[in-house]
Design a protein around this motif. Structure first.
Motif, short mmCIF file in Angstrom:
data_model
loop_
_atom_site.label_atom_id
_atom_site.label_comp_id
_atom_site.label_asym_id
_atom_site.label_seq_id
_atom_site.Cartn_x
_atom_site.Cartn_y
_atom_site.Cartn_z
N ASP A 128 0.84 -1.20 0.00
CA ASP A 128 0.00 0.00 0.00
C ASP A 128 0.88 1.25 0.00
OD1 ASP A 128 -1.94 -1.90 0.33
OD2 ASP A 128 -2.62 -1.19 2.30
N ARG A 151 -9.26 0.23 -8.16
CA ARG A 151 -9.13 -0.06 -6.72
C ARG A 151 -7.67 -0.33 -6.36
NH1 ARG A 151 -14.20 -4.08 -6.97
NH2 ARG A 151 -15.89 -2.57 -6.65
N ALA A 154 -5.65 2.96 -6.48
CA ALA A 154 -5.83 3.76 -5.27
C ALA A 154 -5.05 3.16 -4.10
CB ALA A 154 -7.31 3.85 -4.93
N ARG A 155 -4.98 1.86 -4.04
CA ARG A 155 -4.28 1.20 -2.93
C ARG A 155 -2.78 1.46 -2.98
NH1 ARG A 155 -1.30 -3.15 -2.12
NH2 ARG A 155 -1.54 -3.95 -4.24
N LEU A 157 -1.13 3.86 -4.59
CA LEU A 157 -0.75 5.27 -4.58
C LEU A 157 -0.73 5.82 -3.15
CD1 LEU A 157 -2.66 6.84 -7.60
CD2 LEU A 157 -0.19 6.96 -7.21
N PRO A 159 -1.47 8.68 -0.39
CA PRO A 159 -2.51 9.71 -0.28
C PRO A 159 -2.06 11.01 -0.94
CG PRO A 159 -2.28 8.54 1.79
CD PRO A 159 -1.15 8.06 0.91
N THR A 162 -1.16 11.02 -7.72
CA THR A 162 -1.91 11.30 -8.95
C THR A 162 -1.94 10.11 -9.89
OG1 THR A 162 -1.29 13.64 -8.83
CG2 THR A 162 -2.12 12.84 -10.94
N GLY A 212 -11.74 5.72 -4.37
CA GLY A 212 -11.00 6.57 -3.44
C GLY A 212 -10.29 7.74 -4.08
N PHE A 213 -10.72 8.11 -5.29
CA PHE A 213 -10.11 9.24 -5.98
C PHE A 213 -11.00 10.47 -5.90
CE2 PHE A 213 -7.93 5.67 -7.99
CZ PHE A 213 -6.62 6.12 -8.04
N ARG A 271 -6.87 12.38 -8.35
CA ARG A 271 -5.98 12.41 -7.19
C ARG A 271 -6.47 11.45 -6.13
NH1 ARG A 271 -6.30 17.60 -6.02
NH2 ARG A 271 -7.92 17.35 -4.45
N ARG A 272 -5.55 10.66 -5.58
CA ARG A 272 -5.89 9.78 -4.47
C ARG A 272 -6.25 10.62 -3.25
NH1 ARG A 272 -7.70 7.01 -1.01
NH2 ARG A 272 -6.88 5.04 -0.23
N ARG A 274 -6.70 12.03 0.39
CA ARG A 274 -5.79 11.98 1.54
C ARG A 274 -6.45 11.34 2.74
NH1 ARG A 274 -1.23 14.89 0.66
NH2 ARG A 274 -1.25 16.38 -1.08
#
Length: 274
Positions: A128, A151, A154-155, A157, A159, A162, A212-213, A271-272, A274
């Protein structure tokens, strides 16, 4: 273990490996290019598309970058030379591309910066929050499925990291049944359509947010990608003549038909959270 669809993707790109015909000069690109002016070569347009993605991602010195669907590493070499990230990890599911790509990267003296390896976009072998930026050029429509890829993206990247990619989707209002071609793909004889990925930009944006973006942007750039690429193929066909030239023109006609059926080519940036 690869799904049947993913195995078809491997089959397609393995068979296509020997049919590239030096289209992109000395750089082993495999994209439709970004055509900002008349007179560009395929190599120049392909490099320009890579730069569009690098700019959208905000690649900069010190970044840890993940290139998903890295192919032969041509894009990674451009990223390394132009943006100077600390590291680039490239994954692809086609072994011949990784093998050839490692030689290409080594030939540019960048093996200490770029690491290419076999890997799945939907089941990444990374911890992660491993990367600052994730880029992908013209391959997310292949992923089985794109939702699973988002998914995973996002994991892995960090927080605030990009995601920037180019992709092909149906335009809003397009019937997915018309958009999905169900035809055998040129140079491989396999069908690469994936109904699970046949949705428009609004649904795409929702999937990004669910993964989660935030700060999602999806922009059509088909007028600077698929369509001028088709015109380039037509011009090549005229110059070449004979059966080979006719084959280029048939390819151009198919590309235009897909766009007329509702296919769009998009730049996706997010963007992921935060």
């Amino acid at each position: 273990m690869l799904s049947a669809h993913s195995q078809d993707v491997v089959t397609h790109y393995t068979r296509r490996h020997d049919g590239r015909d030096g289209l992109f000069g000395d750089q082993p690109f495999a994209n439709y290019g970004y055509w900002t002016r008349d007179g560009l070569t395929l190599e120049q347009a392909a490099e320009a598309l890579t730069e569009v993605v690098a700019t959208a991602a905000g690649l900069r010195p010190g970044d840890a970058v993940l290139d998903v669907g890295a192919g032969y590493g041509a894009g990674a070499v451009i990223y390394a030379k132009r943006c100077r990230p600390a590291s680039i990890t490239g994954i692809d599911i086609t072994p011949v591309r990784i093998e050839e790509g490692r030689r290409y990267v080594a030939g540019h003296g960048l093996s200490d910066v770029i690491a290419l390896q076999l890997g799945s976009a939907t089941a990444m072998d990374f911890a992660d929050a491993s990367f600052d930026k994730l880029v992908s050029v013209e391959c997310a429509f292949h992923f089985d499925t794109r939702v699973d890829f988002l998914r995973e993206a996002a994991r892995v990247l960090k927080p605030g990291g990009t995601l920037a990619l180019t992709d092909m989707i149906p335009r809003r209002g397009t019937d997915p049944g018309a958009y999905l071609r169900g035809e055998k793909t040129l140079n491989s004889g396999v069908c690469l359509d994936n109904p699970a990925n046949a949705y428009d930009a609004d649904v795409y944006a929702a999937h990004l947010r669910d993964a989660g973006f935030e700060a999602v942007r999806i922009e059509s750039i088909v007028e600077w990608t698929r369509l001028p690429f088709a015109r380039c193929l037509d011009a090549m066909g005229e110059r070449e003549g004979g059966e080979r030239g006719a084959a280029w023109r048939r390819s151009a006609a198919r590309l235009r038909e897909f766009v007329e059926l509702g296919e769009d080519y998009v730049l996706v940036v997010a963007r992921r959270a935060r």
